[in-house]
Design a protein around this motif. Structure first.
Motif, mmCIF file in Angstrom:
data_model
loop_
_atom_site.group_PDB
_atom_site.id
_atom_site.type_symbol
_atom_site.label_atom_id
_atom_site.label_comp_id
_atom_site.label_asym_id
_atom_site.label_seq_id
_atom_site.Cartn_x
_atom_site.Cartn_y
_atom_site.Cartn_z
ATOM 1 N N TYR A 1 0.838 -1.209 0.000
ATOM 2 C CA TYR A 1 0.000 0.000 0.000
ATOM 3 C C TYR A 1 0.870 1.254 0.000
ATOM 4 C CZ TYR A 1 -3.169 3.586 1.870
ATOM 5 O OH TYR A 1 -3.882 4.737 2.075
ATOM 6 N N VAL A 2 1.818 1.311 0.940
ATOM 7 C CA VAL A 2 2.668 2.501 1.060
ATOM 8 C C VAL A 2 3.529 2.669 -0.189
ATOM 9 C CG1 VAL A 2 4.512 3.587 2.405
ATOM 10 C CG2 VAL A 2 2.686 2.337 3.571
ATOM 11 N N GLY A 3 4.063 1.556 -0.689
ATOM 12 C CA GLY A 3 4.922 1.619 -1.870
ATOM 13 C C GLY A 3 4.187 2.121 -3.101
ATOM 14 N N LEU A 4 2.971 1.637 -3.306
ATOM 15 C CA LEU A 4 2.195 2.100 -4.460
ATOM 16 C C LEU A 4 1.846 3.582 -4.329
ATOM 17 C CD1 LEU A 4 -0.222 -0.937 -4.988
ATOM 18 C CD2 LEU A 4 1.698 -0.248 -6.444
ATOM 19 N N LEU A 5 1.554 4.007 -3.111
ATOM 20 C CA LEU A 5 1.256 5.422 -2.888
ATOM 21 C C LEU A 5 2.491 6.278 -3.151
ATOM 22 C CD1 LEU A 5 -0.931 7.407 -1.961
ATOM 23 C CD2 LEU A 5 -0.150 7.060 0.385
ATOM 24 N N GLU A 6 3.639 5.815 -2.672
ATOM 25 C CA GLU A 6 4.886 6.551 -2.900
ATOM 26 C C GLU A 6 5.242 6.572 -4.380
ATOM 27 O OE1 GLU A 6 8.228 8.789 -1.980
ATOM 28 O OE2 GLU A 6 6.569 8.219 -0.656
ATOM 29 N N PHE A 7 5.041 5.445 -5.048
ATOM 30 C CA PHE A 7 5.350 5.358 -6.480
ATOM 31 C C PHE A 7 4.484 6.330 -7.285
ATOM 32 C CE2 PHE A 7 4.873 3.430 -10.706
ATOM 33 C CZ PHE A 7 6.211 3.288 -11.070
ATOM 34 N N ALA B 1 -7.931 0.182 6.787
ATOM 35 C CA ALA B 1 -8.926 -0.646 6.097
ATOM 36 C C ALA B 1 -8.261 -1.652 5.168
ATOM 37 C CB ALA B 1 -9.882 0.255 5.314
ATOM 38 N N TRP B 2 -7.203 -1.232 4.489
ATOM 39 C CA TRP B 2 -6.472 -2.103 3.565
ATOM 40 C C TRP B 2 -5.895 -3.314 4.296
ATOM 41 C CZ3 TRP B 2 -4.962 -2.987 -1.466
ATOM 42 C CH2 TRP B 2 -3.760 -3.665 -1.669
ATOM 43 N N VAL B 3 -5.217 -3.066 5.403
ATOM 44 C CA VAL B 3 -4.562 -4.148 6.143
ATOM 45 C C VAL B 3 -5.598 -5.124 6.694
ATOM 46 C CG1 VAL B 3 -3.206 -4.684 8.206
ATOM 47 C CG2 VAL B 3 -2.505 -2.816 6.701
ATOM 48 N N MET B 4 -6.616 -4.608 7.350
ATOM 49 C CA MET B 4 -7.620 -5.511 7.924
ATOM 50 C C MET B 4 -8.428 -6.207 6.834
ATOM 51 S SD MET B 4 -8.967 -3.781 11.449
ATOM 52 C CE MET B 4 -9.343 -2.156 10.801
ATOM 53 N N GLY B 5 -8.621 -5.520 5.716
ATOM 54 C CA GLY B 5 -9.349 -6.141 4.613
ATOM 55 C C GLY B 5 -8.601 -7.317 4.019
#
Length: 423
Positions: free
Chosen positions: A106-112, A209-213
């Motif tokens: 999640y963080v990597g895609l946001l940073e990218f 939400a992403w992690v728990m999902g």
């Protein structure tokens, strides 16, 4: 004996520090103060952050790493940190717990998506750091296992591709949302929800939400699996408390009337009292009382072993129910019931066979193996084995309290040590 816990307590303190620093970067010092209060007052953080679990260290690495990712900061302060440190810490978190990749995807895609030079990010930062950490972990595994092995790949195969984790129990898909995480955050839940709405930090709300999902897709679920995102939820709780103290926060558009101003201090005091009154008893009970039996047993056996009174030990308990050499610290033969998952479906492991019918299991064991000097078992199985143990020359040595209520299986109120005194 205490060194691993002391080391983990240092790691936990670092996690607390960076939770404060991260919330200060996002919202300012006043919110950071209340975020730290939330972190320290939450019962589950108190209970779990200092335990020597891989998830506890993963949580610390996650919080520290998030502090260094520009995409997870406000745009005005993103240039003051080195993204490389964030990448290194994220890679270490994945090396310790491969499922940590859920967070960093999640963080990597946001940073990218926000990076100006995407090729530089991929080939000059992500690839070198990732390969370096992967290479070091493979080398360490080669030394420990004696052969080349790619542990993250095996982890992926077992937990995701073959659903091997389901062997240890499953929960409904919504468990993290309806039971797991609400229990962890406990009475901070309404403050967290309000903090998400007031702060409008949707990047972090979506990360929760992403992690728990994604974890909800897996059948096997545990509280500790989502521990790395609990500090984020507590930062939102801190934001809500800061709003109660000072409704003039930059991110909060609420207006304060003179009448509300006079009630502000009272609301804050009541909120703090409520949070402490609900979390402190829970933290103390879960940390000092509930299921303390296995540790008391091992401490007793360690003292007995130091005096030369223990030759070998058999644990007739569900597998991994007690600490092992980490508390005994003596080179003595010990054996616990195996619960290694079988590649063939329907094959019952040793631990389950014992729990299903303890008497035939012990009779078979006595025929094939020499009897140990000490046997450890829970009272629920002791009731079925008492006569047989007495016939083999065993007598109760010590009994330790364990729990007031059942958790995963029938009530294990106490744990008992039997010593062999001869027939």
């Amino acid at each position: 004996m205490k060194a691993p816990r002391l080391l983990q307590s240092v790691f936990a303190a670092v996690g607390d520090l960076y939770s404060y620093k991260l919330s200060a970067v996002l919202f300012g010092d006043n919110v950071a103060k209340w975020a730290l209060f939330s972190q320290l007052a939450n019962w589950f953080m108190f209970y779990c952050s200092v335990r020597t679990l891989s998830n506890s260290l993963e949580t610390v690495l996650t919080v520290v790493s998030l502090y260094f990712w520009p995409c997870m900061r406000s745009s005005s302060r993103s240039s003051t940190v080195s993204r490389k440190w964030g990448l290194v810490l994220a890679a270490l978190a994945c090396a310790i717990r491969p499922t940590s990749a859920i967070i960093w995807l999640y963080v990597g895609l946001l940073e990218f998506s926000k990076a100006r030079n995407k090729l530089k990010l991929l080939f000059l930062e992500v690839a070198p750091i990732g390969m370096l950490v992967l290479g070091l972990t493979c080398l360490l595994d080669r030394i420990m296992y004696g052969t080349w092995i790619l542990v993250p790949l095996n982890f992926l195969k077992f937990n995701f591709l073959s659903s091997g984790g389901d062997y240890y129990g499953t929960h409904k898909w919504h468990w993290y949302f309806t039971q797991g995480f609400p229990v962890m955050i406990f009475s901070f839940l309404p403050f967290c929800s309000a903090g998400i709405i007031y702060s409008k930090q949707w990047r972090y709300a979506c990360l929760l939400a992403w992690v728990m999902g994604l974890y909800s897709v897996l059948g096997h679920k545990e509280f500790r699996f989502v521990l790395p995102v609990l500090p984020i939820a507590l930062i939102f709780s801190g934001y809500c408390l800061a709003v109660i103290e000072d409704p003039g926060l930059p991110g909060y558009k609420g207006k304060e009337s003179p009448k509300k101003r006079t009630k502000r201090s009272l609301k804050l005091i009541l909120a703090v009292i409520f949070l402490l009154a609900t979390n402190i008893p829970m933290a103390l009970y879960m940390s000092l009382v509930h299921q303390r039996g296995p540790e008391d047993v091992m401490n007793h056996l360690a003292r007995e072993a130091r005096d030369g009174k223990v030759k070998n030990i058999l644990f007739l308990t569900p597998c991994h129910a007690t600490p092992y050499y980490s508390l005994l610290h003596h080179d003595l033969p010990m054996r616990f019931l195996d619960c290694t998952p079988s590649e063939e479906r329907g094959v019952i492991d040793e631990s389950d066979r014992f729990l299903m019918d303890p008497v035939p299991f012990l009779l078979e064991y006595a025929k094939n193996m020499s009897l140990p000097s000490h046997i450890v078992l829970f009272d629920s199985e002791e009731q079925k084995l008492n006569n047989l143990l007495n016939s083999y020359g065993y007598r109760e040595e010590r009994r330790f309290f364990n729990a007031h209520f059942k958790v995963d299986r029938e009530l294990q109120a106490s744990i008992v040590i039997y010593v062999h005194i001869g027939r």
